[in-house]
Enzyme design. Structure first.
Site, PDB file in Angstrom:
ATOM      1  N   ASP A  13       4.370   6.351  15.834  1.00 32.19           N
ATOM      2  CA  ASP A  13       4.789   5.359  16.837  1.00 32.19           C
ATOM      3  C   ASP A  13       5.328   4.073  16.228  1.00 32.19           C
ATOM      4  O   ASP A  13       5.185   2.990  16.790  1.00 32.19           O
ATOM      5  CB  ASP A  13       3.619   5.031  17.800  1.00 32.19           C
ATOM      6  CG  ASP A  13       3.097   6.272  18.485  1.00 32.19           C
ATOM      7  OD1 ASP A  13       3.914   7.148  18.796  1.00 32.19           O
ATOM      8  OD2 ASP A  13       1.876   6.366  18.700  1.00 32.19           O
ATOM      9  N   GLU A  14       5.963   4.196  15.087  1.00 29.07           N
ATOM     10  CA  GLU A  14       6.506   3.019  14.405  1.00 29.07           C
ATOM     11  C   GLU A  14       7.852   2.607  14.979  1.00 29.07           C
ATOM     12  O   GLU A  14       8.351   1.513  14.686  1.00 29.07           O
ATOM     13  CB  GLU A  14       6.692   3.314  12.900  1.00 29.07           C
ATOM     14  CG  GLU A  14       5.409   3.678  12.139  1.00 29.07           C
ATOM     15  CD  GLU A  14       5.114   5.155  12.152  1.00 29.07           C
ATOM     16  OE1 GLU A  14       5.770   5.905  12.916  1.00 29.07           O
ATOM     17  OE2 GLU A  14       4.220   5.586  11.400  1.00 29.07           O
ATOM     18  N   LYS A  16      10.415   5.362  15.327  1.00 28.99           N
ATOM     19  CA  LYS A  16      11.336   6.331  14.686  1.00 28.99           C
ATOM     20  C   LYS A  16      12.479   6.707  15.620  1.00 28.99           C
ATOM     21  O   LYS A  16      13.615   6.885  15.187  1.00 28.99           O
ATOM     22  CB  LYS A  16      10.559   7.605  14.268  1.00 28.99           C
ATOM     23  CG  LYS A  16       9.465   7.339  13.251  1.00 28.99           C
ATOM     24  CD  LYS A  16       8.661   8.585  12.948  1.00 28.99           C
ATOM     25  CE  LYS A  16       7.801   9.040  14.099  1.00 28.99           C
ATOM     26  NZ  LYS A  16       6.690   8.139  14.439  1.00 28.99           N
ATOM     27  N   LYS A  18      13.916   4.960  18.008  1.00 27.44           N
ATOM     28  CA  LYS A  18      14.938   3.913  18.068  1.00 27.44           C
ATOM     29  C   LYS A  18      15.782   3.914  16.797  1.00 27.44           C
ATOM     30  O   LYS A  18      17.008   3.813  16.853  1.00 27.44           O
ATOM     31  CB  LYS A  18      14.273   2.540  18.251  1.00 27.44           C
ATOM     32  CG  LYS A  18      15.300   1.435  18.145  1.00 27.44           C
ATOM     33  CD  LYS A  18      14.737   0.055  18.022  1.00 27.44           C
ATOM     34  CE  LYS A  18      15.803  -0.814  17.374  1.00 27.44           C
ATOM     35  NZ  LYS A  18      15.576  -2.242  17.574  1.00 27.44           N
ATOM     36  N   GLY A  40       6.227  11.503  20.578  1.00 29.51           N
ATOM     37  CA  GLY A  40       6.839  10.837  21.728  1.00 29.51           C
ATOM     38  C   GLY A  40       7.721   9.756  21.159  1.00 29.51           C
ATOM     39  O   GLY A  40       7.224   8.775  20.613  1.00 29.51           O
ATOM     40  N   HIS A  41       9.020   9.976  21.190  1.00 35.32           N
ATOM     41  CA  HIS A  41       9.965   9.024  20.589  1.00 35.32           C
ATOM     42  C   HIS A  41      10.755   8.350  21.702  1.00 35.32           C
ATOM     43  O   HIS A  41      11.440   9.011  22.480  1.00 35.32           O
ATOM     44  CB  HIS A  41      10.912   9.751  19.621  1.00 35.32           C
ATOM     45  CG  HIS A  41      10.195  10.354  18.447  1.00 35.32           C
ATOM     46  ND1 HIS A  41      10.825  11.042  17.454  1.00 35.32           N
ATOM     47  CD2 HIS A  41       8.896  10.340  18.103  1.00 35.32           C
ATOM     48  CE1 HIS A  41       9.941  11.434  16.555  1.00 35.32           C
ATOM     49  NE2 HIS A  41       8.755  11.031  16.939  1.00 35.32           N
ATOM     50  N   GLN A 223       5.298  11.964  13.960  1.00 34.05           N
ATOM     51  CA  GLN A 223       4.027  11.401  13.477  1.00 34.05           C
ATOM     52  C   GLN A 223       4.272  10.397  12.331  1.00 34.05           C
ATOM     53  O   GLN A 223       5.240   9.681  12.380  1.00 34.05           O
ATOM     54  CB  GLN A 223       3.054  12.515  13.036  1.00 34.05           C
ATOM     55  CG  GLN A 223       2.572  13.384  14.194  1.00 34.05           C
ATOM     56  CD  GLN A 223       3.616  14.362  14.707  1.00 34.05           C
ATOM     57  OE1 GLN A 223       4.147  15.149  13.946  1.00 34.05           O
ATOM     58  NE2 GLN A 223       3.909  14.332  15.981  1.00 34.05           N
ATOM     59  N   LEU A 331       9.168  -6.803  14.967  1.00 33.88           N
ATOM     60  CA  LEU A 331       8.869  -8.152  14.452  1.00 33.88           C
ATOM     61  C   LEU A 331       8.743  -9.136  15.608  1.00 33.88           C
ATOM     62  O   LEU A 331       7.931 -10.065  15.579  1.00 33.88           O
ATOM     63  CB  LEU A 331       9.976  -8.586  13.478  1.00 33.88           C
ATOM     64  CG  LEU A 331       9.723  -9.905  12.748  1.00 33.88           C
ATOM     65  CD1 LEU A 331       8.509  -9.810  11.834  1.00 33.88           C
ATOM     66  CD2 LEU A 331      10.950 -10.345  11.956  1.00 33.88           C
ATOM     67  N   ASP A 332       9.530  -8.908  16.672  1.00 32.21           N
ATOM     68  CA  ASP A 332       9.512  -9.805  17.840  1.00 32.21           C
ATOM     69  C   ASP A 332       8.132  -9.906  18.475  1.00 32.21           C
ATOM     70  O   ASP A 332       7.779 -10.932  19.055  1.00 32.21           O
ATOM     71  CB  ASP A 332      10.540  -9.323  18.882  1.00 32.21           C
ATOM     72  CG  ASP A 332      10.341  -7.855  19.243  1.00 32.21           C
ATOM     73  OD1 ASP A 332      10.404  -7.008  18.330  1.00 32.21           O
ATOM     74  OD2 ASP A 332      10.095  -7.547  20.425  1.00 32.21           O
TER      75      ASP A 332
HETATM   76  P1  GDP Z   1       8.136   6.664  17.590  1.00 33.51           P
HETATM   77  O1  GDP Z   1       7.151   7.692  18.009  1.00 33.51           O
HETATM   78  O2  GDP Z   1       7.995   6.295  16.155  1.00 33.51           O
HETATM   79  O3  GDP Z   1       9.558   6.998  17.960  1.00 33.51           O
HETATM   80  O4  GDP Z   1       7.760   5.329  18.404  1.00 33.51           O
HETATM   81  P2  GDP Z   1       7.388   5.237  19.978  1.00 33.51           P
HETATM   82  O5  GDP Z   1       8.622   5.414  20.767  1.00 33.51           O
HETATM   83  O6  GDP Z   1       6.231   6.115  20.286  1.00 33.51           O
HETATM   84  O7  GDP Z   1       6.843   3.754  20.057  1.00 33.51           O
HETATM   85  C1  GDP Z   1       7.635   2.673  19.668  1.00 33.51           C
HETATM   86  C2  GDP Z   1       7.821   1.745  20.888  1.00 33.51           C
HETATM   87  O8  GDP Z   1       8.323   0.509  20.441  1.00 33.51           O
HETATM   88  C3  GDP Z   1       8.832   2.248  21.893  1.00 33.51           C
HETATM   89  O9  GDP Z   1       8.436   1.834  23.165  1.00 33.51           O
HETATM   90  C4  GDP Z   1      10.128   1.570  21.483  1.00 33.51           C
HETATM   91  O10 GDP Z   1      11.034   1.398  22.553  1.00 33.51           O
HETATM   92  C5  GDP Z   1       9.601   0.245  21.016  1.00 33.51           C
HETATM   93  N1  GDP Z   1      10.370  -0.410  19.943  1.00 33.51           N
HETATM   94  C6  GDP Z   1      10.985   0.155  18.863  1.00 33.51           C
HETATM   95  N2  GDP Z   1      11.464  -0.797  18.045  1.00 33.51           N
HETATM   96  C7  GDP Z   1      11.149  -1.985  18.620  1.00 33.51           C
HETATM   97  C8  GDP Z   1      11.334  -3.347  18.236  1.00 33.51           C
HETATM   98  O11 GDP Z   1      11.895  -3.671  17.181  1.00 33.51           O
HETATM   99  N3  GDP Z   1      10.841  -4.313  19.093  1.00 33.51           N
HETATM  100  C9  GDP Z   1      10.184  -3.987  20.239  1.00 33.51           C
HETATM  101  N4  GDP Z   1       9.727  -4.978  21.004  1.00 33.51           N
HETATM  102  N5  GDP Z   1       9.988  -2.726  20.626  1.00 33.51           N
HETATM  103  C10 GDP Z   1      10.449  -1.738  19.817  1.00 33.51           C
HETATM  104  P1  IMO Z   2       5.044  10.222  17.061  1.00 34.33           P
HETATM  105  O1  IMO Z   2       6.055  11.184  16.514  1.00 34.33           O
HETATM  106  C1  IMO Z   2       0.893   8.889  17.060  1.00 34.33           C
HETATM  107  C2  IMO Z   2      -2.161  11.984  16.534  1.00 34.33           C
HETATM  108  C3  IMO Z   2      -3.066  12.324  17.705  1.00 34.33           C
HETATM  109  C4  IMO Z   2      -4.336  12.718  16.967  1.00 34.33           C
HETATM  110  C5  IMO Z   2      -3.796  13.439  15.736  1.00 34.33           C
HETATM  111  C6  IMO Z   2      -3.779  14.963  15.858  1.00 34.33           C
HETATM  112  O2  IMO Z   2       5.325   9.759  18.443  1.00 34.33           O
HETATM  113  O3  IMO Z   2       4.807   9.105  16.103  1.00 34.33           O
HETATM  114  P2  IMO Z   2      -2.227  16.649  17.202  1.00 34.33           P
HETATM  115  O4  IMO Z   2      -1.982  16.802  18.676  1.00 34.33           O
HETATM  116  O5  IMO Z   2      -0.998  16.362  16.404  1.00 34.33           O
HETATM  117  O6  IMO Z   2      -3.025  17.773  16.618  1.00 34.33           O
HETATM  118  O7  IMO Z   2      -3.178  15.339  17.088  1.00 34.33           O
HETATM  119  O8  IMO Z   2      -2.467  12.949  15.543  1.00 34.33           O
HETATM  120  N1  IMO Z   2      -0.716  12.086  16.825  1.00 34.33           N
HETATM  121  C7  IMO Z   2       0.094  11.034  16.949  1.00 34.33           C
HETATM  122  N2  IMO Z   2      -0.175   9.714  16.920  1.00 34.33           N
HETATM  123  N3  IMO Z   2       2.174   9.320  17.184  1.00 34.33           N
HETATM  124  C8  IMO Z   2       2.457  10.645  17.194  1.00 34.33           C
HETATM  125  O9  IMO Z   2       3.710  11.115  17.195  1.00 34.33           O
HETATM  126  C9  IMO Z   2       1.394  11.571  17.106  1.00 34.33           C
HETATM  127  N4  IMO Z   2       1.326  12.919  17.102  1.00 34.33           N
HETATM  128  C10 IMO Z   2       0.022  13.216  16.909  1.00 34.33           C
HETATM  129  O10 IMO Z   2      -3.277  11.205  18.542  1.00 34.33           O
HETATM  130  O11 IMO Z   2      -5.013  11.569  16.514  1.00 34.33           O
HETATM  131 MG    MG Z   3       5.637   7.986  19.431  1.00 32.10          MG
END
Ligand code: GDP
Ligand code: IMO
Ligand code: MG
Length: 427
Positions: A13-14, A16, A18, A40-41, A223, A331-332
């Site tokens: 959830d960093e 990726k 975006k 979940g991206h 992940q 960063l925001d």
């Molecule tokens: P992923 O799984 O690594 O693709 O990340 P997620 O989508 O699960 O979570 C990242 C969240 O941060 C999403 O809601 C994005 O829309 C949001 N996001 C990504 N980059 C930025 C940023 O630079 N600033 C802010 N405020 N939100 C961001």
């Molecule tokens: P993205 O791609 C954050 C976590 C789950 C659990 C562990 C194992 O959006 O960054 P699993 O269902 O994979 O066997 O669960 O990994 N986990 C994530 N945490 N972002 C994800 O994906 C994740 N996918 C799995 O919460 O702790």
């Molecule tokens: Mg995610």
């Protein structure tokens, strides 16, 4: 032959999605190489928001061919509903390529994931319940079902029989559940065959030919590094290799082809599910990060655990992935704090430790050693260049870069595609 890997440097959830979407317009292929719909991206384009679970985020860039590689585990019902959801919103998905060697998440894998977690009780991993672990377990146990098996009913039936032989014993005798009928599973899986057929291909051949032809290929990790089955905080991990090497096995591309490895790094830290997290906050700062950062899971809707930036983890990610660059996101979200703590080392049983300990026991005992960096109050969401950032925000980024061991080549200042400061070009 530019092949780039883009992966999570923390616990997922960093941002990726975006980052991938941002590069989508300049690359020919975007490839998922591991994981499945546990991911979940989120991608925000203009006023449209997309949540992608299985499809590579490049699917939103018209010139880009999205690929689901052999290392991914695929739930066919999720894939088909994700495709139709995008089609309804006017996104063309016809170019998708799906590896015939990718493993299928069957309904019994999802059942096993859920009952195992329930059985573990307090010791549960907090999985996403999508059948990821049990599907990879079947793959390694050599009783997995692959996409190509959908096209040979006899083989499919034999394989489902073999897989259910043991599982039904476990389900009925250990978990007190009903046995799953082979015919029912086979029938359900066969119903997907025609719908998936247009996408199924030899993705290894396609990708290697593309690289020969000097096409740009981007591998999008799911992940993150600390959730890696080998290099993460085992056993609180996912069941695949999100780290850079996973792109080679999960897509069938040799390591000599990879020219750049980009670590996506949040300006603070989050984690979903169980497991150690040294900088986790249980106070109002943690609550504020969750609220301002919108830290709620895209897949399961769970609140994300939040904490300060951890440079020990970032350094570790640089090492195990051979990172060439970081993309610092969100960063925001840090705007408004007078001082921002950054974890520069751990204290473990009274000793200062600079690098991530390999021992699980030590990591569970790790306490963060913080350095305080001055914060800023100015709105940075409109910043287009590094120079537009307030001095303290610049210093925060520079300090993180110094501690983390690779250049920060882009900075996210908002969720939108254009809310990004590009410092060094990636392609
Ligand atoms: P992923 O799984 O690594 O693709 O990340 P997620 O989508 O699960 O979570 C990242 C969240 O941060 C999403 O809601 C994005 O829309 C949001 N996001 C990504 N980059 C930025 C940023 O630079 N600033 C802010 N405020 N939100 C961001
Ligand atoms: P993205 O791609 C954050 C976590 C789950 C659990 C562990 C194992 O959006 O960054 P699993 O269902 O994979 O066997 O669960 O990994 N986990 C994530 N945490 N972002 C994800 O994906 C994740 N996918 C799995 O919460 O702790
Ligand atoms: Mg995610």
């Amino acid at each position: 032959m530019p092949a780039l890997v883009l992966l999570g440097a923390q616990w997922g959830d960093e941002g990726k999605g975006k980052a991938t979407d941002l590069l989508g317009g300049s690359v020919d292929y975007v490839v998922r190489y591991q994981g499945g719909n546990n991911a979940g991206h989120t991608v925000v384009v203009g006023d449209q928001k997309y949540a992608l679970h299985l499809l590579p985020s490049g699917i939103l860039s018209p010139g880009c061919t999205p690929v689901i590689g052999n290392g991914v585990v695929v739930d066919p019902s999720v894939l088909l509903s994700e495709l139709s959801g995008l089609n309804e919103r006017g996104v063309d998905t016809s170019k998708l390529l799906l590896s015939g060697n990718a493993h299928i998440i069957t309904p019994y894998n999802v059942t096993v994931d859920k009952v195992t977690e329930r059985f573990l009780g307090k010791r549960k991993i907090g999985t996403t319940g999508r059948g990821i672990g049990p599907t990879y377990a079947d793959k390694i146990n050599r009783v997995g079902i692959r996409v190509q098996d959908l096209y040979d009913e006899s083989i499919l039936t034999q394989k489902v029989e073999a897989a259910l032989d043991v599982k039904n014993q476990v389900l009925t005798k250990l978990y007190n559940r009903r046995a799953i009928a082979v015919e029912q599973v086979v029938e359900e899986l066969l119903a997907y065959a025609d719908k998936l057929a247009p996408y199924v291909s030899d993705t290894v051949l396609v990708l290697n030919q593309a690289l020969e032809d000097d096409k740009v290929v981007l591998f999008e990790g799911g992940q993150g590094t600390l959730l890696d089955i080998d290099h993460g905080t085992y056993p609180f991990v996912t069941s695949s290799n999100p780290t850079a090497g996973g792109a080679c096995t999960g897509a069938g591309v040799g390591p000599t082809k990879i020219s750049r490895v980009i670590g996506i790094l949040k300006a603070y830290t989050t984690r979903v599910g169980a497991g150690p997290f040294p900088t986790e906050l249980f106070d109002e700062d943690g609550e504020a990060l969750r609220r301002i950062g919108g830290e709620r899971g895209v897949t399961t809707g769970r609140d994300r655990r939040c904490g300060w930036f951890d440079a020990v983890i970032a350094r570790y990610a640089t090492r195990v992935n051979g990172l060439t660059d970081f993309f610092l996101t969100k960063l925001d979200v840090l705007t408004g704090w007078e001082q921002i703590p950054v974890c520069v080392a751990y204290e473990i049983d009274g000793k200062r430790v600079e690098e991530l300990p390999y021992s699980q026991t030590d990591f569970h005992h790790a306490k963060p050693v913080y350095e305080m960096l001055p914060g800023w109050n100015e709105d940075i969401s409109k910043a287009k260049t590094f120079g537009d950032l307030p001095k303290n925000a610049q210093a925060y980024v520079k300090a993180l870069e110094e501690m983390s061991g690779a250049p920060i080549s882009a900075i996210g200042v908002g969720p939108g595609r254009n809310e990004t400061i590009e410092i060094n070009s990636f392609i």
